[in-house]
Design an enzyme around this catalytic site. Sequence first.
Site, PDB file in Angstrom:
ATOM      1  N   TYR A 242       1.534  14.927 -17.193  1.00  0.00           N
ATOM      2  CA  TYR A 242       1.516  14.087 -16.003  1.00  0.00           C
ATOM      3  C   TYR A 242       1.286  12.650 -16.464  1.00  0.00           C
ATOM      4  O   TYR A 242       0.240  12.329 -17.036  1.00  0.00           O
ATOM      5  CB  TYR A 242       0.414  14.517 -15.030  1.00  0.00           C
ATOM      6  CG  TYR A 242       0.412  13.674 -13.783  1.00  0.00           C
ATOM      7  CD1 TYR A 242       1.273  13.965 -12.727  1.00  0.00           C
ATOM      8  CD2 TYR A 242      -0.402  12.550 -13.681  1.00  0.00           C
ATOM      9  CE1 TYR A 242       1.295  13.175 -11.592  1.00  0.00           C
ATOM     10  CE2 TYR A 242      -0.389  11.756 -12.547  1.00  0.00           C
ATOM     11  CZ  TYR A 242       0.459  12.071 -11.508  1.00  0.00           C
ATOM     12  OH  TYR A 242       0.499  11.278 -10.393  1.00  0.00           O
TER      13      TYR A 242
ATOM     14  N   ARG B  77     -17.609   6.147  -5.698  1.00  0.00           N
ATOM     15  CA  ARG B  77     -18.080   4.755  -5.604  1.00  0.00           C
ATOM     16  C   ARG B  77     -19.261   4.657  -4.648  1.00  0.00           C
ATOM     17  O   ARG B  77     -19.237   5.244  -3.564  1.00  0.00           O
ATOM     18  CB  ARG B  77     -16.959   3.839  -5.122  1.00  0.00           C
ATOM     19  CG  ARG B  77     -15.771   3.779  -6.068  1.00  0.00           C
ATOM     20  CD  ARG B  77     -14.800   2.699  -5.652  1.00  0.00           C
ATOM     21  NE  ARG B  77     -13.656   2.649  -6.544  1.00  0.00           N
ATOM     22  CZ  ARG B  77     -12.394   2.692  -6.147  1.00  0.00           C
ATOM     23  NH1 ARG B  77     -12.111   2.756  -4.855  1.00  0.00           N
ATOM     24  NH2 ARG B  77     -11.409   2.637  -7.023  1.00  0.00           N
TER      25      ARG B  77
ATOM     26  N   ASP C 265       1.449   8.479 -15.374  1.00  0.00           N
ATOM     27  CA  ASP C 265       1.665   7.392 -14.426  1.00  0.00           C
ATOM     28  C   ASP C 265       2.808   6.521 -14.919  1.00  0.00           C
ATOM     29  O   ASP C 265       3.183   6.549 -16.095  1.00  0.00           O
ATOM     30  CB  ASP C 265       0.390   6.560 -14.274  1.00  0.00           C
ATOM     31  CG  ASP C 265      -0.670   7.267 -13.438  1.00  0.00           C
ATOM     32  OD1 ASP C 265      -0.287   8.060 -12.559  1.00  0.00           O
ATOM     33  OD2 ASP C 265      -1.869   7.028 -13.673  1.00  0.00           O
TER      34      ASP C 265
END
Length: 378
Positions: free
Chosen positions: A347, A176, A349
């Site tokens: 994997y 960012r 979330d």
Amino acid sequence: MNILLVGAGLSGAVIGRQLAEAGHQVTIFEARDHIAGNCHTERDADTGVMVHRYGPHIFHTDDAEVWGYVGKFARFLPYRNRVKTTVAGQVYSLPINLHTINQFFGTAMRPEEARRFIEDEKADTSITDPQSFEDQALRFVGRDLYEAFFRGYTRKQWGMEPSQLPASILKRLPLRFNYDDNYFAHRFQGMPEEGYSAMVAAMLAHEGITLHLNTPFKRGMAAGFDHLFYAGPLDGFFDNQLGRLGYRTLDFEEFRHDGDYQGCAVMNYGDEDVPHTRITEHKHFSPWEEHEGSVLYRETARAAGPDDIPYYPIRLLEEKALLSDYVELAQGCAGVTFVGRLGTYRYLDMDVTIREALDAAAHFLEHGTCPAFLTPPV
């Protein structure tokens, strides 16, 4: 129908609830002595702190339906995951943002200045198609930031060189050029006020659901059921007959502190001479509460053995080849659907786990059956 689910984590709880509400009889076998899988939470008896027993879980999603679904079973309060990292005696914000860049290089650049600085002076623009984790880092942040924030941490977390890992692992982390230090960028972010185990308990609180804890599953136990949803390890379902899929696991060293130990929920440690990858201070995961005492964990990653709790699927070439063989075996099993992180060796979330569980339940309710995998894991 008479449905069996293996695992009382998010997959089992969501599928079980959806099918029970539709009138099916649901039985759940859970090997551990508690529900909610690795997102299990419980109050520490001495301090009252809500502890994430298997490491912190922060709920974040752009899926409005999933956000609405979990909100039916728990009150979610706002939470922003602001991770810090200690490198060479300095504390920085992660993911790398404008503050991190300016602090690290001793500058006061504005967004466009920092963007040009990284691209023109630091990034390795000769890398046009990053294939490895290391390539990805060198291309987009350059060697200085890569070696400070990623190389040592990655070696500790994965037990191998970043050049051996796929670029996709790093692609999940943003770069960012503003001062936003929120680790996630999803529209919905929060924590259940009373923890994930209370949320899962609410999902399982239905007269059509029967739960059996401390009940390890063997394939013969599925006899007499019309369908099985299996959220345990894929290789374990077949008694590891082709070999074991590779995982990384975590060791947790608990310690206590009177007061505030580190001032944040998560402090990473990027230096390789520090054996642990991070320290988590659990009272900071519930900022709406106040506790004088503190419960903390040092986390250290290593290769998972046969008796360890698997956390992160490795999914390199050797594991993917073995995974393909197990998928072929699984697709030959009638009346079994493999779900969740362990059942699909991916994997996931929490929001994706819940989305896939909702989709699996919907497919079953529409068709009266479900394939081995709704989302092929290879």
